[in-house]
Write a protein that holds these residues in place. Sequence first.
Motif, PDB file in Angstrom:
ATOM      1  N   LYS A   1       0.917  -1.062  -0.015  1.00 60.19           N
ATOM      2  CA  LYS A   1      -0.242   0.311  -0.099  1.00 60.19           C
ATOM      3  C   LYS A   1       0.699   1.440   0.097  1.00 60.19           C
ATOM      4  CE  LYS A   1      -4.009  -2.132   2.650  1.00 60.19           C
ATOM      5  NZ  LYS A   1      -4.390  -2.560   3.722  1.00 60.19           N
ATOM      6  N   GLY A   2       2.114   1.227  -0.436  1.00 63.07           N
ATOM      7  CA  GLY A   2       2.767   2.469   0.308  1.00 63.07           C
ATOM      8  C   GLY A   2       4.782   1.965   0.074  1.00 63.07           C
ATOM      9  N   VAL A   3       5.278   3.287   0.537  1.00 62.71           N
ATOM     10  CA  VAL A   3       6.963   2.879   0.961  1.00 62.71           C
ATOM     11  C   VAL A   3       6.788   3.796   2.124  1.00 62.71           C
ATOM     12  CG1 VAL A   3       9.015   3.645  -0.014  1.00 62.71           C
ATOM     13  CG2 VAL A   3       6.570   2.985  -1.905  1.00 62.71           C
ATOM     14  N   LEU A   4       7.738   3.396   2.493  1.00 61.49           N
ATOM     15  CA  LEU A   4       8.479   3.667   4.290  1.00 61.49           C
ATOM     16  C   LEU A   4       9.595   4.439   3.815  1.00 61.49           C
ATOM     17  CD1 LEU A   4       7.162   5.180   6.926  1.00 61.49           C
ATOM     18  CD2 LEU A   4       7.100   2.896   7.643  1.00 61.49           C
ATOM     19  N   GLU A   5      10.293   4.980   4.320  1.00 54.69           N
ATOM     20  CA  GLU A   5      11.547   4.914   3.892  1.00 54.69           C
ATOM     21  C   GLU A   5      11.820   6.631   5.429  1.00 54.69           C
ATOM     22  OE1 GLU A   5      14.465   7.526   0.402  1.00 54.69           O
ATOM     23  OE2 GLU A   5      12.249   7.768   0.459  1.00 54.69           O
ATOM     24  N   VAL A   6      13.400   6.401   5.724  1.00 52.66           N
ATOM     25  CA  VAL A   6      14.581   6.801   5.879  1.00 52.66           C
ATOM     26  C   VAL A   6      14.771   7.512   5.755  1.00 52.66           C
ATOM     27  CG1 VAL A   6      16.119   6.918   8.266  1.00 52.66           C
ATOM     28  CG2 VAL A   6      14.449   5.011   8.248  1.00 52.66           C
ATOM     29  N   ARG A   7      14.468   9.682   6.045  1.00 54.19           N
ATOM     30  CA  ARG A   7      15.426  10.088   5.616  1.00 54.19           C
ATOM     31  C   ARG A   7      16.179  11.009   6.013  1.00 54.19           C
ATOM     32  NH1 ARG A   7      10.874  12.657   1.178  1.00 54.19           N
ATOM     33  NH2 ARG A   7      10.430  10.984  -0.098  1.00 54.19           N
ATOM     34  N   ARG A   8      17.568  10.485   6.489  1.00 50.99           N
ATOM     35  CA  ARG A   8      18.368  11.255   7.741  1.00 50.99           C
ATOM     36  C   ARG A   8      17.695  10.660   8.531  1.00 50.99           C
ATOM     37  NH1 ARG A   8      19.566  13.691   2.550  1.00 50.99           N
ATOM     38  NH2 ARG A   8      21.460  14.065   2.536  1.00 50.99           N
ATOM     39  N   ARG A   9      17.897  12.293   9.336  1.00 51.68           N
ATOM     40  CA  ARG A   9      16.471  11.878  10.748  1.00 51.68           C
ATOM     41  C   ARG A   9      14.763  12.020  10.709  1.00 51.68           C
ATOM     42  NH1 ARG A   9      20.536  15.802  14.982  1.00 51.68           N
ATOM     43  NH2 ARG A   9      21.937  14.748  14.661  1.00 51.68           N
ATOM     44  N   ARG A  10      14.032  12.017   9.318  1.00 49.03           N
ATOM     45  CA  ARG A  10      12.711  12.108   9.774  1.00 49.03           C
ATOM     46  C   ARG A  10      12.505  10.616   9.087  1.00 49.03           C
ATOM     47  NH1 ARG A  10      11.296  16.963   5.353  1.00 49.03           N
ATOM     48  NH2 ARG A  10      12.212  15.918   4.509  1.00 49.03           N
ATOM     49  N   LEU A  11      11.301   9.922   9.097  1.00 49.75           N
ATOM     50  CA  LEU A  11      10.461   8.879   8.258  1.00 49.75           C
ATOM     51  C   LEU A  11       9.448   9.544   7.573  1.00 49.75           C
ATOM     52  CD1 LEU A  11      10.621   5.844   8.532  1.00 49.75           C
ATOM     53  CD2 LEU A  11       9.349   6.670  10.809  1.00 49.75           C
ATOM     54  N   ALA A  12       9.876   9.199   6.650  1.00 48.26           N
ATOM     55  CA  ALA A  12       8.668   9.760   5.662  1.00 48.26           C
ATOM     56  C   ALA A  12       7.872   9.054   4.623  1.00 48.26           C
ATOM     57  CB  ALA A  12       8.905  10.506   4.113  1.00 48.26           C
ATOM     58  N   LEU A  13       6.742   9.134   4.669  1.00 45.29           N
ATOM     59  CA  LEU A  13       5.707   8.112   4.146  1.00 45.29           C
ATOM     60  C   LEU A  13       4.867   8.145   2.567  1.00 45.29           C
ATOM     61  CD1 LEU A  13       3.156   5.376   5.154  1.00 45.29           C
ATOM     62  CD2 LEU A  13       2.014   6.529   6.105  1.00 45.29           C
ATOM     63  N   GLN A  14       4.830   7.207   1.746  1.00 39.54           N
ATOM     64  CA  GLN A  14       4.117   8.026   0.588  1.00 39.54           C
ATOM     65  C   GLN A  14       3.131   6.512   0.366  1.00 39.54           C
ATOM     66  OE1 GLN A  14       6.630   9.358  -2.154  1.00 39.54           O
ATOM     67  NE2 GLN A  14       4.802   8.908  -3.728  1.00 39.54           N
ATOM     68  N   ARG A  15       1.413   6.911   0.842  1.00 34.70           N
ATOM     69  CA  ARG A  15       0.674   5.736   0.462  1.00 34.70           C
ATOM     70  C   ARG A  15      -0.225   5.425  -1.270  1.00 34.70           C
ATOM     71  NH1 ARG A  15      -1.328   7.564   5.247  1.00 34.70           N
ATOM     72  NH2 ARG A  15      -1.398   5.774   6.828  1.00 34.70           N
ATOM     73  N   LEU A  16       0.303   4.594  -1.737  1.00 37.76           N
ATOM     74  CA  LEU A  16      -0.260   4.741  -3.033  1.00 37.76           C
ATOM     75  C   LEU A  16      -1.186   5.267  -3.897  1.00 37.76           C
ATOM     76  CD1 LEU A  16       0.269   0.609  -4.223  1.00 37.76           C
ATOM     77  CD2 LEU A  16       1.548   2.790  -4.239  1.00 37.76           C
ATOM     78  N   SER A  17      -2.914   5.708  -2.676  1.00 33.06           N
ATOM     79  CA  SER A  17      -4.027   6.228  -2.749  1.00 33.06           C
ATOM     80  C   SER A  17      -3.017   7.860  -2.713  1.00 33.06           C
ATOM     81  CB  SER A  17      -4.515   5.729  -1.410  1.00 33.06           C
ATOM     82  OG  SER A  17      -3.941   6.219  -0.278  1.00 33.06           O
ATOM     83  N   ASP A  18      -1.846   8.685  -1.861  1.00 34.38           N
ATOM     84  CA  ASP A  18      -1.482   9.535  -2.018  1.00 34.38           C
ATOM     85  C   ASP A  18      -1.279   9.647  -3.159  1.00 34.38           C
ATOM     86  OD1 ASP A  18      -3.614   9.595   0.291  1.00 34.38           O
ATOM     87  OD2 ASP A  18      -1.893  10.063   1.322  1.00 34.38           O
ATOM     88  N   GLY A  19      -1.136   9.677  -4.260  1.00 37.32           N
ATOM     89  CA  GLY A  19      -0.403   9.869  -5.668  1.00 37.32           C
ATOM     90  C   GLY A  19       1.371  10.245  -5.092  1.00 37.32           C
TER      91      GLY A  19
END
Length: 341
Positions: free
Chosen positions: A260-278
Amino acid sequence: MGRRPALRVGVAGLARPGVWRRLREWLSLEEVDVVAAADPDPERRERCARLGVPRVYGEPRELLAREPLDILHAAGNPVEQGDLVASALMRGLDILVEPPLATGARSALKLLAAARSFGGFLVPAWPAAFDPAWRGLVANALEVGRPVHLDAALTLAPEPWWGELDEELFDDPDVSLPGALALGADRLVHLALEVFGTPATVAACTETERLFGRPWDRRATLFLLYPWGTARFRIRLSFVEDGAEVRRPAGAGPVLFGEKGVLEVRRRRLALQRLSDGRRASVLPVAAGAAAQPPGWLVHALKRSVAPSGSLGLDRLAAVYRVVAALERSAAAAGSLRAVE
């Protein structure tokens, strides 16, 4: 009731990445007295003394022999660190270790056996246990649905102890220590076990020509394969030659791909991108704090007299190094490293 005596801490090694931040964390804790440190470099010893550490030694073994410690923070040369940790365990000390525990899975598993025998805490400062963003990736893994693929890259740049490690691995026919895997992969294997659990199979392959004296090639890819569908964890290790520019992968953090998406560690942050959110990515909050860092965490555990369990328990540590050992055997079968006995 009087105040409990402070825990006496010694820091063995001052050249590893992040050790000065850890030293300041130790110095900030009221329950702790940092009584001594050790490092062969006089400039680092002088810098340590300026921070207020009362005694500094030229060798970690001298620190261990002269100081009555409660906790040893092992952050020295990985080639020698395994023997130092073993000696500290036999003295009944509790130990925080800057990973790796040792050069090679076999040596690491021996240290875990010693920790079971002598009862001391043996805590590696793995990012999946202590780094807020990495911990957030584990805690929020279900946000991307069923996990499909976890990808991580690690660049190992020259450090003061690389020359000794190269020489030991390449020139001594009696040494079978594929240090590249333990130096780079142990913390990433720990992350994989936290997210996916124990893999069904592992595989190691190389990508470029072998470099003289290196424990691995310039780049290597390791796979942890899981029994369901196409789920896998890919670890990409790369080495930087002395004097070369260090080019770390963009973002420099692990990426979890789910249905359902991608979860990525970007240095000290955590970025979430769901497929439904484009293409929109949201930044998830990550919990920080001194108590969650290794020195504070270890002191809190010792005050409660509760041995580490779960993510940092000896069973989980042993599982990590059994996977690393399997990767070593896979690499040896491919002709990339000497076999592990």
